[in-house]
Motif scaffolding. Structure first.
Motif, PDB file in Angstrom:
ATOM      1  N   ARG A  34      13.115  -6.678   2.495  1.00  0.00           N
ATOM      2  CA  ARG A  34      13.526  -5.368   2.464  1.00  0.00           C
ATOM      3  C   ARG A  34      12.329  -4.582   2.444  1.00  0.00           C
ATOM      4  NH1 ARG A  34      17.375  -0.839   2.609  1.00  0.00           N
ATOM      5  NH2 ARG A  34      16.200   0.671   1.724  1.00  0.00           N
ATOM      6  N   ASP A  35      12.221  -3.481   3.402  1.00  0.00           N
ATOM      7  CA  ASP A  35      10.882  -2.590   3.307  1.00  0.00           C
ATOM      8  C   ASP A  35      11.474  -1.350   2.759  1.00  0.00           C
ATOM      9  OD1 ASP A  35       9.900  -4.825   4.563  1.00  0.00           O
ATOM     10  OD2 ASP A  35       9.878  -3.852   6.558  1.00  0.00           O
ATOM     11  N   PHE A  36      10.456  -0.420   2.389  1.00  0.00           N
ATOM     12  CA  PHE A  36      10.713   0.790   1.721  1.00  0.00           C
ATOM     13  C   PHE A  36       9.434   1.697   2.405  1.00  0.00           C
ATOM     14  CE2 PHE A  36      12.573  -1.486  -1.699  1.00  0.00           C
ATOM     15  CZ  PHE A  36      13.708  -0.855  -1.882  1.00  0.00           C
ATOM     16  N   VAL A  37       9.702   2.744   2.567  1.00  0.00           N
ATOM     17  CA  VAL A  37       8.599   3.896   3.197  1.00  0.00           C
ATOM     18  C   VAL A  37       8.110   4.650   2.123  1.00  0.00           C
ATOM     19  CG1 VAL A  37       8.075   5.709   4.968  1.00  0.00           C
ATOM     20  CG2 VAL A  37       9.602   3.717   5.433  1.00  0.00           C
ATOM     21  N   ARG A  38       6.600   4.566   1.699  1.00  0.00           N
ATOM     22  CA  ARG A  38       6.078   5.467   0.892  1.00  0.00           C
ATOM     23  C   ARG A  38       5.190   6.419   1.451  1.00  0.00           C
ATOM     24  NH1 ARG A  38       2.930   1.384  -3.064  1.00  0.00           N
ATOM     25  NH2 ARG A  38       1.373   1.241  -1.238  1.00  0.00           N
ATOM     26  N   THR A  39       5.280   7.615   0.806  1.00  0.00           N
ATOM     27  CA  THR A  39       4.322   8.684   1.155  1.00  0.00           C
ATOM     28  C   THR A  39       3.396   8.845   0.075  1.00  0.00           C
ATOM     29  OG1 THR A  39       6.335   9.601   2.086  1.00  0.00           O
ATOM     30  CG2 THR A  39       4.390  11.120   1.831  1.00  0.00           C
ATOM     31  N   ARG A  45      -2.211  16.114   3.804  1.00  0.00           N
ATOM     32  CA  ARG A  45      -2.449  15.229   4.555  1.00  0.00           C
ATOM     33  C   ARG A  45      -1.636  13.974   4.070  1.00  0.00           C
ATOM     34  NH1 ARG A  45      -9.003  14.757   4.493  1.00  0.00           N
ATOM     35  NH2 ARG A  45      -9.568  16.745   5.652  1.00  0.00           N
ATOM     36  N   ARG A  46      -0.373  14.184   3.965  1.00  0.00           N
ATOM     37  CA  ARG A  46       0.531  13.027   3.558  1.00  0.00           C
ATOM     38  C   ARG A  46       0.817  12.161   4.571  1.00  0.00           C
ATOM     39  NH1 ARG A  46       1.574  13.084  -1.592  1.00  0.00           N
ATOM     40  NH2 ARG A  46       3.745  12.755  -1.644  1.00  0.00           N
ATOM     41  N   ARG A  47       0.711  10.789   4.372  1.00  0.00           N
ATOM     42  CA  ARG A  47       0.981   9.825   5.395  1.00  0.00           C
ATOM     43  C   ARG A  47       1.964   8.812   4.830  1.00  0.00           C
ATOM     44  NH1 ARG A  47      -3.986   8.767   3.171  1.00  0.00           N
ATOM     45  NH2 ARG A  47      -3.956   6.437   2.076  1.00  0.00           N
ATOM     46  N   ARG A  48       2.785   8.275   5.675  1.00  0.00           N
ATOM     47  CA  ARG A  48       3.856   7.342   5.423  1.00  0.00           C
ATOM     48  C   ARG A  48       3.373   6.012   5.704  1.00  0.00           C
ATOM     49  NH1 ARG A  48       9.070   9.743   5.579  1.00  0.00           N
ATOM     50  NH2 ARG A  48       9.921   8.053   6.968  1.00  0.00           N
ATOM     51  N   GLU A  49       3.515   4.762   4.878  1.00  0.00           N
ATOM     52  CA  GLU A  49       3.309   3.613   5.092  1.00  0.00           C
ATOM     53  C   GLU A  49       4.632   2.853   4.410  1.00  0.00           C
ATOM     54  OE1 GLU A  49       0.946   2.773   0.958  1.00  0.00           O
ATOM     55  OE2 GLU A  49      -0.079   3.160   2.602  1.00  0.00           O
ATOM     56  N   ARG A  50       4.551   1.709   5.340  1.00  0.00           N
ATOM     57  CA  ARG A  50       5.714   0.718   5.004  1.00  0.00           C
ATOM     58  C   ARG A  50       5.304  -0.472   4.093  1.00  0.00           C
ATOM     59  NH1 ARG A  50      10.370   0.034   7.431  1.00  0.00           N
ATOM     60  NH2 ARG A  50       9.902   1.403   9.222  1.00  0.00           N
ATOM     61  N   VAL A  51       6.065  -0.437   2.975  1.00  0.00           N
ATOM     62  CA  VAL A  51       6.021  -1.547   1.865  1.00  0.00           C
ATOM     63  C   VAL A  51       7.020  -2.543   1.762  1.00  0.00           C
ATOM     64  CG1 VAL A  51       5.899  -1.823  -0.600  1.00  0.00           C
ATOM     65  CG2 VAL A  51       4.737   0.242   0.347  1.00  0.00           C
ATOM     66  N   ASN A  52       6.704  -3.876   1.950  1.00  0.00           N
ATOM     67  CA  ASN A  52       7.546  -5.054   2.037  1.00  0.00           C
ATOM     68  C   ASN A  52       7.793  -5.472   0.520  1.00  0.00           C
ATOM     69  OD1 ASN A  52       5.314  -6.294   4.306  1.00  0.00           O
ATOM     70  ND2 ASN A  52       7.398  -5.503   4.917  1.00  0.00           N
ATOM     71  N   ALA A  53       8.955  -4.813  -0.005  1.00  0.00           N
ATOM     72  CA  ALA A  53       9.420  -5.224  -1.244  1.00  0.00           C
ATOM     73  C   ALA A  53       9.844  -6.548  -1.429  1.00  0.00           C
ATOM     74  CB  ALA A  53      10.665  -4.187  -1.971  1.00  0.00           C
ATOM     75  N   THR A  89      20.706  -2.262   1.718  1.00  0.00           N
ATOM     76  CA  THR A  89      20.956  -3.073   2.794  1.00  0.00           C
ATOM     77  C   THR A  89      19.819  -3.824   3.304  1.00  0.00           C
ATOM     78  OG1 THR A  89      22.504  -1.444   3.770  1.00  0.00           O
ATOM     79  CG2 THR A  89      21.607  -2.809   5.289  1.00  0.00           C
ATOM     80  N   PRO A  90      19.725  -5.223   3.520  1.00  0.00           N
ATOM     81  CA  PRO A  90      18.348  -5.570   3.878  1.00  0.00           C
ATOM     82  C   PRO A  90      17.952  -5.174   5.186  1.00  0.00           C
ATOM     83  CG  PRO A  90      20.206  -7.399   3.448  1.00  0.00           C
ATOM     84  CD  PRO A  90      20.872  -5.972   3.454  1.00  0.00           C
ATOM     85  N   THR A  91      16.669  -5.153   5.409  1.00  0.00           N
ATOM     86  CA  THR A  91      15.800  -4.411   6.306  1.00  0.00           C
ATOM     87  C   THR A  91      16.080  -5.684   7.418  1.00  0.00           C
ATOM     88  OG1 THR A  91      14.301  -3.350   5.024  1.00  0.00           O
ATOM     89  CG2 THR A  91      13.625  -3.774   7.364  1.00  0.00           C
TER      90      THR A  91
END
Length: 349
Positions: A34-39, A45-53, A89-91
């Motif tokens: 399951r991944d989450f997107v963190r800002t 200069r906001r950027r989005r990165e994917r985090v593997n929970a 829901t699982p990624t």
């Protein structure tokens, strides 16, 4: 808990156990993620990165097992539990609970799973406990006769009678937890998912909850999956533990096997009559000193160390601290990274 014949409410016959005889796992997770997107970053200069929970977690739970799902804060335990119950829901990966895909069949799954979150209640805050349990019957569409028989059994086993008429907001934490357990079991689920079921409870309430869960498992075959930071819960309830850290599964086996994989010594907390230099006694190593209080890491029988300490020092008080799950997992990962594990008792009480 009231004494009496195990599993029976007074004046009632034992309820039939309706469990499908199957070898299919109650929980079957394969490569679960399951991944989450963190800002992050400044406003312009906001950027989005994917985090593997949770990353590539594979385990199964057989019918009738009691399994502890353990790990430090932020390890991914709650995320996993939310996927198991269909909240998330699982990624990626494959997940089946009671033969169903949780996120797709969440309503059908709810009829087969009971859930208790120690820090949140499923009861109605301003209603008497009796009314909350009555509303639960309608949510799960349990017929009146079956509900009455199950409620009588649970009221007896959990000793709910004295406060059935009390509004939930006026219940103590231990009373509310027993009420939440009753609500989770009124529809007779095959799987009970518990998230920190004894958090904040006193010794008597914790013991009562543990004994009830053991009885429920033994007499009705209820499968139990729980997360907890209380090693007492694990030692009393679980023959098997699954450990997760940083979203990855790192251990699956018995508690003795976990301790053998990452041995963590016990710590003797000593209050001397007056401040002193670090204590030197056979079978122990002083790892911390704060005024008259010292923390001794034990490598010998505690009784021998205490006897030797009492002969050489004026001791005001002693406390033997068993390693908790956080200590075991921290040492396990420190060893995996090739780093020195933090000394037990290295944080303030």
């Amino acid at each position: 808990m009231r004494p009496g014949r195990p599993g029976l409410a007074r004046g009632t016959a034992p309820l039939p156990i309706h469990r499908e005889l199957t070898l299919e796992p109650v929980v079957d997770a394969r490569g679960l993620g399951r991944d989450f997107v963190r800002t992050t970053g400044p406003l312009l200069r906001r950027r989005r990165e994917r985090v593997n929970a949770v990353h590539d977690v594979t385990f199964s739970v057989a019918p009738g097992e009691i399994v502890g799902y353990l790990g430090p804060n932020g390890a991914g335990k709650s995320t996993t539990m939310k996927m198991l119950t269909g909240v998330l829901t699982p990624t990626r990966g494959r997940l089946r609970v009671c033969g169903l895909e949780p996120a797709r069949h969440r309503t059908r799954l709810a009829a087969r799973v009971g859930v208790v979150f120690g820090q949140r209640t499923a009861l109605w805050w301003d209603l008497p406990l009796r009314d909350s349990l009555a509303l639960t019957r309608h949510l799960y569409r349990v017929d009146a006769a079956t509900h009455s028989a199950r409620l009588a059994e649970l009221v007896d086993l959990l000793d709910l009678g004295p406060f059935l008429g009390t509004p939930v907001r006026q219940l103590s934490l231990g009373q509310r937890m027993r009420g939440d357990l009753a609500a989770a079991l009124l529809h007779d689920p095959g799987l009970l998912v518990l998230d920190e079921p004894t958090i904040g409870l006193d010794v008597v309430s914790r013991s009562a909850i543990r004994e009830f869960l053991l009885r429920r498992n033994a007499e009705r075959g209820t499968t139990i999956l729980l997360t907890t930071h209380d090693l007492g819960d694990v030692e009393r309830l679980c023959r098997r533990v699954v450990v997760i850290d940083h979203g990855r599964l790192v251990f699956d086996g018995g508690l003795d096997g976990l301790r053998a994989t990452a041995p963590t010594p016990r710590v003797l907390v000593v209050d001397l009559a007056a401040p002193a230099d670090p204590v030197e006694v056979a079978g122990a190593r002083t790892v911390r000193v704060e005024g008259p209080r010292q923390w001794l890491e034990l490598s010998a029988n505690p009784a021998e160390v205490i006897a030797a300490l009492s002969r050489s020092h004026a001791v005001a008080d002693l406390t033997l601290r068993e390693p908790d799950i956080e200590d075991v997992v921290a040492r396990l990962y420190a060893r995996g990274r090739g780093a020195e594990a933090p000394a037990p008792g290295g944080t303030a009480d």
